[in-house]
Design an enzyme around this catalytic site. Structure first.
Site, PDB file in Angstrom:
ATOM      1  N   ARG A  73       0.955  -0.817  -0.236  1.00 58.06           N
ATOM      2  CA  ARG A  73      -0.287   0.326  -0.193  1.00 58.06           C
ATOM      3  C   ARG A  73       1.000   1.249   0.045  1.00 58.06           C
ATOM      4  O   ARG A  73       0.573   1.816  -0.333  1.00 58.06           O
ATOM      5  CB  ARG A  73      -1.057  -0.040   1.468  1.00 58.06           C
ATOM      6  N   THR A  74       1.672   1.474   0.725  1.00 56.38           N
ATOM      7  CA  THR A  74       2.512   2.469   1.315  1.00 56.38           C
ATOM      8  C   THR A  74       3.111   3.163  -0.484  1.00 56.38           C
ATOM      9  O   THR A  74       3.311   3.573  -0.529  1.00 56.38           O
ATOM     10  CB  THR A  74       3.026   2.499   2.224  1.00 56.38           C
ATOM     11  N   LYS A 103      25.146  -4.666  -1.319  1.00 56.56           N
ATOM     12  CA  LYS A 103      27.046  -4.566  -1.104  1.00 56.56           C
ATOM     13  C   LYS A 103      27.009  -3.897  -0.179  1.00 56.56           C
ATOM     14  O   LYS A 103      28.399  -4.153   0.057  1.00 56.56           O
ATOM     15  CB  LYS A 103      27.141  -3.717  -2.249  1.00 56.56           C
ATOM     16  N   ARG A 124      11.568   3.867   3.672  1.00 55.41           N
ATOM     17  CA  ARG A 124      10.586   2.696   4.977  1.00 55.41           C
ATOM     18  C   ARG A 124      12.271   1.962   5.294  1.00 55.41           C
ATOM     19  O   ARG A 124      12.850   1.356   3.824  1.00 55.41           O
ATOM     20  CB  ARG A 124       9.536   1.390   4.191  1.00 55.41           C
ATOM     21  N   HIS A 152       5.704   5.960  11.673  1.00 51.95           N
ATOM     22  CA  HIS A 152       5.342   6.417  10.181  1.00 51.95           C
ATOM     23  C   HIS A 152       3.666   7.262  10.080  1.00 51.95           C
ATOM     24  O   HIS A 152       2.482   7.057  10.123  1.00 51.95           O
ATOM     25  CB  HIS A 152       3.934   4.536  10.020  1.00 51.95           C
TER      26      HIS A 152
HETATM   27  C1  NCD Z   1       1.704  -0.947   7.788  1.00 47.44           C
HETATM   28  C2  NCD Z   1       3.051  -0.665   8.664  1.00 47.44           C
HETATM   29  O1  NCD Z   1       4.000  -0.589   6.777  1.00 47.44           O
HETATM   30  O2  NCD Z   1       3.628  -0.070   9.376  1.00 47.44           O
HETATM   31  N1  NCD Z   1       1.396  -0.985   6.477  1.00 47.44           N
HETATM   32  C3  NCD Z   1       0.892   0.591   5.828  1.00 47.44           C
HETATM   33  O3  NCD Z   1       1.663   1.125   5.883  1.00 47.44           O
HETATM   34  N2  NCD Z   1      -0.374   0.201   5.893  1.00 47.44           N
HETATM   35  C4  NCD Z   1       0.911  -1.429   9.359  1.00 47.44           C
HETATM   36  C5  NCD Z   1       1.246  -2.723   9.163  1.00 47.44           C
HETATM   37  O4  NCD Z   1       2.251  -3.109   8.149  1.00 47.44           O
HETATM   38  O5  NCD Z   1       0.533  -4.006   9.465  1.00 47.44           O
END
Ligand code: NCD
Length: 325
Positions: A73-74, A103, A124, A152
């Site tokens: 999703r993100t 590497k 991320r 997040h």
């Molecule tokens: C969340 C995350 O990555 O923290 N997912 C997201 O970004 N929609 C929640 C999760 O992974 O449970």
């Protein structure tokens, strides 16, 4: 970075979000006024997507999306957001294992390289604080898309936007967060973001997955009415919002313990029968059993609408940090 002052999506001038040229690392950067400005912009993004599919506001701008942890999703949401603003993306996701990162390149070096190509970096990473390290190395805005069990922030913004959109106001809401409150970074960010609002919070988790004490103290110090319980059935009839989360398997060293905890909660139609008529169920997704698919048809199940809102909020944030809104 250079701040470009061209017309915004609706031709108005800058509006006080204060984000041009800024990193987005933590929800602590946002207060009710800057949030309202971002949400107003997200509303405009929604309108422009519905009317025309998008805009050319970020034409010839490039986003580097660097994902060291899995994401559907993100990453897709940031990519879609950038594309609907007319920009393009360098996605470094599935391929992290094939890139220089594998590497042994340092994060600052990877970031200093990517910013030679891109105007904004979305990161991320499994370590708490990694987004700050990246931002210190970068001269372009860095957006934290999850730093391990830390924060997040963009998810919390879209969660709040969705709450407001679904229920019309945040004032007086009783919000329950359910599941892995210990490792769930979306819970950490959303809880912090709610500090200035007139809301009541109930944290629902098994003992071992309780909200970290420092975050609990932050909300108590902010004067919010806070409760803890492990029993979701006990509170479902009292809440306006049920924010459900997945047990974060990747944070467990003892997988047996994960197996014991993963099925602790399941929101079912039977449980929902005891909930208010006007309330919403949110989940940052992915779900792995915490909400039965049989709940999806319930009009109070807002988690897929929440996904789409994520794209509008990220469009707003990208336009804002790139000085175009
Ligand atoms: C969340 C995350 O990555 O923290 N997912 C997201 O970004 N929609 C929640 C999760 O992974 O449970």
């Amino acid at each position: 970075m250079e701040v470009i002052t061209e017309p915004t999506v609706n031709g108005t001038a800058a509006r006080g979000h204060g984000l041009a040229g800024q990193d987005i690392l933590s929800v602590s950067q946002f207060g009710p006024d800057s949030l309202s400005a971002v949400f107003e912009l997200a509303d405009e993004m929604r309108a422009v997507v519905r009317q025309k599919g998008g805009t050319d506001l970020l034409a010839r701008r490039v986003l580097a999306a660097l994902f060291y942890e899995p994401s559907t999703r993100t990453s897709a949401s940031f990519i879609a957001a950038m594309q609907r603003l007319g920009g393009t993306v360098i996605p470094i996701t599935q391929g992290v294992q094939f890139s220089s990162v594998s590497k042994g390149e340092s994060l600052p070096d990877t970031i200093r390289t990517l910013e030679q190509y891109a105007d904004v970096v979305v990161l991320r990473h499994p370590e708490v604080g990694s987004a700050r390290v990246a931002a210190a190395a970068a001269s372009v805005p860095v957006i934290n898309a999850g730093d391990g069990p830390g924060e997040h922030p963009t998810q919390a913004l879209l969660d709040l936007y969705t709450l407001q959109d679904e229920l019309g106001t945040l004032d007086g809401l009783h919000i329950a967060m359910v599941g892995d409150l210990r490792f769930g970074r979306t819970v950490h960010s959303l809880t912090r973001l709610l500090r200035p609002y007139d809301v009541k919070l109930t944290f629902v988790s098994p003992e071992i997955l309780r909200l970290p004490l420092d975050i609990m103290n932050e909300v108590r110090d902010a004067g919010l009415d806070v409760r803890e319980t492990y029993n979701v059935a006990e509170i479902i009839g009292e809440v306006d919002v049920l924010y459900v989360t997945r047990v974060q398997k990747e944070r467990f060293t003892d997988l047996e313990q994960y197996e014991e905890l993963k099925g602790f909660y399941t929101i079912t139609p039977e449980l929902m029968a005891g909930a208010r008529e006007r309330m919403v169920v949110l989940h940052p997704l992915p779900r792995v059993g915490e909400i039965s698919p049989a709940v999806d048809a319930d009009p109070r199940a807002a988690y897929f609408r929440q996904v789409q809102n994520g794209m509008f909020v990220r469009m707003a944030l990208l336009a804002a940090v790139l000085g175009k809104a």
